[in-house]
Design a protein around this motif. Sequence first.
Motif, PDB file in Angstrom:
ATOM      1  N   GLU A  60       0.815  -1.217   0.000  1.00 45.01           N
ATOM      2  CA  GLU A  60       0.000   0.000   0.000  1.00 45.01           C
ATOM      3  C   GLU A  60       0.848   1.267   0.000  1.00 45.01           C
ATOM      4  OE1 GLU A  60      -3.218   2.267   2.935  1.00 45.01           O
ATOM      5  OE2 GLU A  60      -2.366   0.323   3.466  1.00 45.01           O
ATOM      6  N   ARG A  61       1.893   1.313   0.839  1.00 40.26           N
ATOM      7  CA  ARG A  61       2.686   2.533   0.991  1.00 40.26           C
ATOM      8  C   ARG A  61       3.695   2.717  -0.124  1.00 40.26           C
ATOM      9  NH1 ARG A  61       1.522   6.635   4.014  1.00 40.26           N
ATOM     10  NH2 ARG A  61       3.547   6.894   4.998  1.00 40.26           N
ATOM     11  N   TYR A  62       3.948   1.684  -0.903  1.00 41.24           N
ATOM     12  CA  TYR A  62       4.953   1.773  -1.960  1.00 41.24           C
ATOM     13  C   TYR A  62       4.340   2.009  -3.333  1.00 41.24           C
ATOM     14  CZ  TYR A  62       7.904  -0.343   1.630  1.00 41.24           C
ATOM     15  OH  TYR A  62       8.577  -0.594   2.800  1.00 41.24           O
ATOM     16  N   ALA A  63       3.143   1.478  -3.564  1.00 42.26           N
ATOM     17  CA  ALA A  63       2.574   1.485  -4.908  1.00 42.26           C
ATOM     18  C   ALA A  63       2.390   2.905  -5.431  1.00 42.26           C
ATOM     19  CB  ALA A  63       1.246   0.736  -4.913  1.00 42.26           C
ATOM     20  N   ARG A  64       1.726   3.771  -4.657  1.00 44.48           N
ATOM     21  CA  ARG A  64       1.444   5.125  -5.139  1.00 44.48           C
ATOM     22  C   ARG A  64       2.726   5.899  -5.387  1.00 44.48           C
ATOM     23  NH1 ARG A  64      -2.315   9.418  -4.959  1.00 44.48           N
ATOM     24  NH2 ARG A  64      -1.307  11.420  -4.555  1.00 44.48           N
ATOM     25  N   LEU A  65       3.671   5.812  -4.461  1.00 44.00           N
ATOM     26  CA  LEU A  65       4.902   6.578  -4.606  1.00 44.00           C
ATOM     27  C   LEU A  65       5.723   6.094  -5.791  1.00 44.00           C
ATOM     28  CD1 LEU A  65       6.952   7.877  -1.650  1.00 44.00           C
ATOM     29  CD2 LEU A  65       8.131   7.056  -3.659  1.00 44.00           C
ATOM     30  N   LEU A  66       5.787   4.775  -6.003  1.00 46.78           N
ATOM     31  CA  LEU A  66       6.555   4.248  -7.118  1.00 46.78           C
ATOM     32  C   LEU A  66       5.873   4.534  -8.446  1.00 46.78           C
ATOM     33  CD1 LEU A  66       7.758   0.871  -5.588  1.00 46.78           C
ATOM     34  CD2 LEU A  66       9.095   2.939  -5.985  1.00 46.78           C
ATOM     35  N   LEU A  67       4.548   4.572  -8.471  1.00 45.78           N
ATOM     36  CA  LEU A  67       3.854   4.979  -9.692  1.00 45.78           C
ATOM     37  C   LEU A  67       4.192   6.419 -10.055  1.00 45.78           C
ATOM     38  CD1 LEU A  67       0.308   3.368  -9.280  1.00 45.78           C
ATOM     39  CD2 LEU A  67       2.033   2.784 -10.986  1.00 45.78           C
ATOM     40  N   ALA A  68       4.198   7.300  -9.055  1.00 43.66           N
ATOM     41  CA  ALA A  68       4.567   8.696  -9.304  1.00 43.66           C
ATOM     42  C   ALA A  68       6.006   8.797  -9.789  1.00 43.66           C
ATOM     43  CB  ALA A  68       4.357   9.519  -8.035  1.00 43.66           C
ATOM     44  N   PHE A  69       6.891   8.029  -9.178  1.00 44.03           N
ATOM     45  CA  PHE A  69       8.303   8.038  -9.585  1.00 44.03           C
ATOM     46  C   PHE A  69       8.464   7.576 -11.032  1.00 44.03           C
ATOM     47  CE2 PHE A  69      11.808   4.928 -10.066  1.00 44.03           C
ATOM     48  CZ  PHE A  69      12.849   5.826 -10.248  1.00 44.03           C
ATOM     49  N   LEU A  70       7.842   6.459 -11.396  1.00 43.10           N
ATOM     50  CA  LEU A  70       7.999   5.924 -12.743  1.00 43.10           C
ATOM     51  C   LEU A  70       7.364   6.830 -13.787  1.00 43.10           C
ATOM     52  CD1 LEU A  70       7.327   2.147 -12.036  1.00 43.10           C
ATOM     53  CD2 LEU A  70       9.496   3.183 -12.698  1.00 43.10           C
ATOM     54  N   HIS A  71       6.249   7.456 -13.440  1.00 41.23           N
ATOM     55  CA  HIS A  71       5.599   8.352 -14.402  1.00 41.23           C
ATOM     56  C   HIS A  71       6.507   9.521 -14.754  1.00 41.23           C
ATOM     57  CE1 HIS A  71       2.890  11.682 -15.637  1.00 41.23           C
ATOM     58  NE2 HIS A  71       2.286  10.714 -16.306  1.00 41.23           N
ATOM     59  N   ALA A  72       7.148  10.106 -13.753  1.00 45.43           N
ATOM     60  CA  ALA A  72       8.022  11.245 -14.015  1.00 45.43           C
ATOM     61  C   ALA A  72       9.383  10.812 -14.567  1.00 45.43           C
ATOM     62  CB  ALA A  72       8.215  12.050 -12.729  1.00 45.43           C
ATOM     63  N   ALA A  73       9.922   9.690 -14.078  1.00 42.49           N
ATOM     64  CA  ALA A  73      11.272   9.284 -14.464  1.00 42.49           C
ATOM     65  C   ALA A  73      11.342   8.726 -15.875  1.00 42.49           C
ATOM     66  CB  ALA A  73      11.807   8.250 -13.473  1.00 42.49           C
ATOM     67  N   THR A  74      10.258   8.132 -16.361  1.00 45.58           N
ATOM     68  CA  THR A  74      10.258   7.540 -17.699  1.00 45.58           C
ATOM     69  C   THR A  74       9.456   8.371 -18.689  1.00 45.58           C
ATOM     70  OG1 THR A  74       8.319   6.163 -17.173  1.00 45.58           O
ATOM     71  CG2 THR A  74      10.490   5.244 -16.690  1.00 45.58           C
ATOM     72  N   ARG A  75       9.332   9.660 -18.389  1.00 43.59           N
ATOM     73  CA  ARG A  75       8.519  10.531 -19.256  1.00 43.59           C
ATOM     74  C   ARG A  75       9.073  10.586 -20.673  1.00 43.59           C
ATOM     75  NH1 ARG A  75       5.141  14.269 -17.269  1.00 43.59           N
ATOM     76  NH2 ARG A  75       6.278  14.255 -15.286  1.00 43.59           N
TER      77      ARG A  75
END
Length: 400
Positions: free
Chosen positions: A235-250
């Motif tokens: 729960e605590r990792y999914a949202r943050l990692l989604l935000a990270f991947l969205h910005a990092a792999t733009r």
Amino acid sequence: MQQLGDARTGKLAGNIAAFGRALRRAGVRTDAARIALAEEAATLVGVERRIDLSAALEAVMVSREQDRLVFRELFDAWFRDPELANKLLAQMLPSAEGKAEPSKRRPRVREALAAPRDPHKPPLAALPDKEVEFDAAMTASDRQRLHHADFNALGAAEYRLVERLARDISLPVPRLPTRRLRPAGESGRHARMHWPGVLHEAARTGGEMLRLPRLARREQPLPLLVLVDVSGSMERYARLLLAFLHAATRRAGRRDVFAFGTGLTDLTPAFRLADTDDMLAAASLAIDDFAGGTRLGSSLAELRQRHARRLIGRRTLVLVISDGLDTGEPAQLAQELQWLKRHSRRLLWLNPLLRFEGYAPLARGAGVLHRHADAMLAVHNLSALEQLAASLAALMRSGR
């Protein structure tokens, strides 16, 4: 206004209003309109049955699936005992006598139940003896601490700040040469002579070869396939990692993103949105099994049956973000992972449980995933995310 009180003495409305403010401190999106609806709902269902009151308040105060467990835990702590707030504060305040047992509540709930700031006490900036410099809403020591803090141990305010910081971390996707060629100038490491261009240049200069055009292979980033575990333990990792991947792999090439729990959810349309906050909102609406169980084997079977074309030859880089606590059949998981490896270039397991020293994949699902993955990398804090790009590049150089 007291944080807690007895509904029989006419404090129910005040309790619900204070409870709404506590939810906001825990990161739950609750405004004045929702608090007013909660008071009306409490009036309609009554307070005879505690489970009915909890369900009524949850229906009007929670709009995101990931906030439901936080709401229920905070509700249990808030409405259990009129004296519970004082007991909790006595355990958390540094001046308490004795050593209190560590709280097992979520950091967001502990932060919401912490003592409110005294409005009559001057702020730290007004104290002459202590000089505090803030940079991006935190001190240098706070930045260093958050840099190595586990995402699961962050409070609500810290979590929002770390989520913003994670968006600034770059993740260059490895690039490989393709079959298409491009002009390479006079020289190039992998360039070859462009003989039609040489003859064309010579014809323009009366047969003199003054320039030797060359061709080199074009390079493009590897296609990405990201599988994100959205079960309760993640729960605590999914949202943050989604935000990270969205910005990092733009700026990456093709990227396909799926969330898996008890089923498979295609998040690729949400990832096409330019704004990360809009992406998170769209993903939250799309995922209907958030904080449930984990059945990676059946999810991969659905991927093979319905989305096999997302894997481009054997060039796709697959990232599986999970703690490996799978509840499905290990035989099915092994079969689907074998198919996935045959149709991808690399299968990397990004595991937040690597935060524990001496971690070993002893669970059945974790053991199967560990045997089939090409590598297992940590993604539990900002420092691990920064090292992820270097690890990806090293793994691709060591491969075929």
